[in-house]
Scaffold this motif. Structure first.
Motif, short mmCIF file in Angstrom:
data_model
loop_
_atom_site.label_atom_id
_atom_site.label_comp_id
_atom_site.label_asym_id
_atom_site.label_seq_id
_atom_site.Cartn_x
_atom_site.Cartn_y
_atom_site.Cartn_z
N VAL A 87 0.85 -1.19 0.00
CA VAL A 87 0.00 0.00 0.00
C VAL A 87 0.88 1.24 0.00
N GLN A 88 0.34 2.32 -0.54
CA GLN A 88 1.06 3.59 -0.62
C GLN A 88 0.35 4.61 0.27
N ASP A 106 -5.55 4.79 2.74
CA ASP A 106 -6.91 4.65 2.22
C ASP A 106 -7.36 3.20 2.29
N SER A 107 -6.42 2.29 2.12
CA SER A 107 -6.73 0.87 2.27
C SER A 107 -5.62 0.26 3.12
N ILE A 149 -4.53 7.49 15.02
CA ILE A 149 -5.45 8.62 15.20
C ILE A 149 -6.86 8.25 14.70
N GLN A 150 -6.91 7.66 13.50
CA GLN A 150 -8.17 7.23 12.89
C GLN A 150 -8.04 5.77 12.49
N ASP A 151 -9.18 5.08 12.47
CA ASP A 151 -9.15 3.66 12.15
C ASP A 151 -10.38 3.31 11.31
N ILE A 152 -10.14 2.72 10.15
CA ILE A 152 -11.24 2.29 9.27
C ILE A 152 -12.19 1.36 10.01
N ASN A 158 -10.50 6.51 6.70
CA ASN A 158 -9.23 5.85 6.44
C ASN A 158 -8.49 5.63 7.75
N THR A 159 -7.32 5.04 7.65
CA THR A 159 -6.49 4.82 8.84
C THR A 159 -5.41 5.88 8.85
N GLU A 160 -5.26 6.56 9.99
CA GLU A 160 -4.21 7.57 10.14
C GLU A 160 -3.30 7.17 11.29
N ILE A 161 -2.02 7.08 10.98
CA ILE A 161 -1.01 6.72 11.97
C ILE A 161 -0.10 7.92 12.16
#
Length: 178
Positions: A87-88, A106-107, A149-152, A158-161
């Motif tokens: 993933v990018q 995003d994924s 921070i965020q989790d799908i 999306n997921t934010e680390i």
């Protein structure tokens, strides 16, 4: 009779295998440990141990040298995501001081085919990634904090680390070799 040739997309098969294996690991940890907080700590610890080992593989495969700054470090971690997870992530939300940034996914192959039950909403399912980042950066003398921070899986888009630079570690010289 000839056998019908079945062509498999090995990247997709590998991704699904990782997803299922990781899911089984997390499910077993949830059963074995007393609380989701204990599971979160163990996932981070497992990731940290992976990170201190994976950095050598990354450096050998890419032939990259020392990072010049935190921006360069973020770019190399972004490259590692592509290399190991396929993933990018986008590097976003730089702090004004330039000592914090986020990876936006995003994924996330770890969360494919996963739904968290209501009683596990405090589970940081992808905490292993935070541990990998922390462990790998420690091996190149960077002390960082890393958290989700965020989790799908919790309904976010999306997921934010988030990664925060703490300090540069000094090279340790073994006692007696000064």
């Amino acid at each position: 009779m000839s056998r019908a040739s079945a062509r498999f997309d090995t990247k997709k098969v590998n991704s699904e295998l990782v997803t299922l294996t990781y899911g089984a690991l997390v499910a077993q940890m949830v059963k074995d440990l007393d609380s989701t907080e204990d599971v979160n700590k163990q996932l981070e610890r497992i990731g940290y141990n992976m990170g201190i080992r994976i950095v050598e593989d990354y450096l050998a495969k890419t032939g990259t040298g020392r990072c010049l700054d935190l921006k360069d470090t973020a770019d190399k971690i972004q490259s590692a995501f592509r290399m190991y997870l396929g993933v990018q992530p986008n590097v976003v939300n730089w702090s004004p001081g330039g000592d914090e940034f986020s990876f936006l996914l995003d994924s996330n192959p770890l969360t494919d085919l996963v739904e968290l039950p209501e009683d596990l909403k405090n589970l940081k399912y992808c905490n292993i990634i935070c541990g990998v980042i922390r462990g790998a950066l420690e091996m190149v003398q960077l002390d960082v904090q890393c958290w989700i921070i965020q989790d799908i899986l919790k309904g976010d888009a999306n997921t934010e680390i988030r990664v925060k630079f703490i300090r540069k570690l000094e090279d340790a010289i073994p006692a007696g070799e000064e």
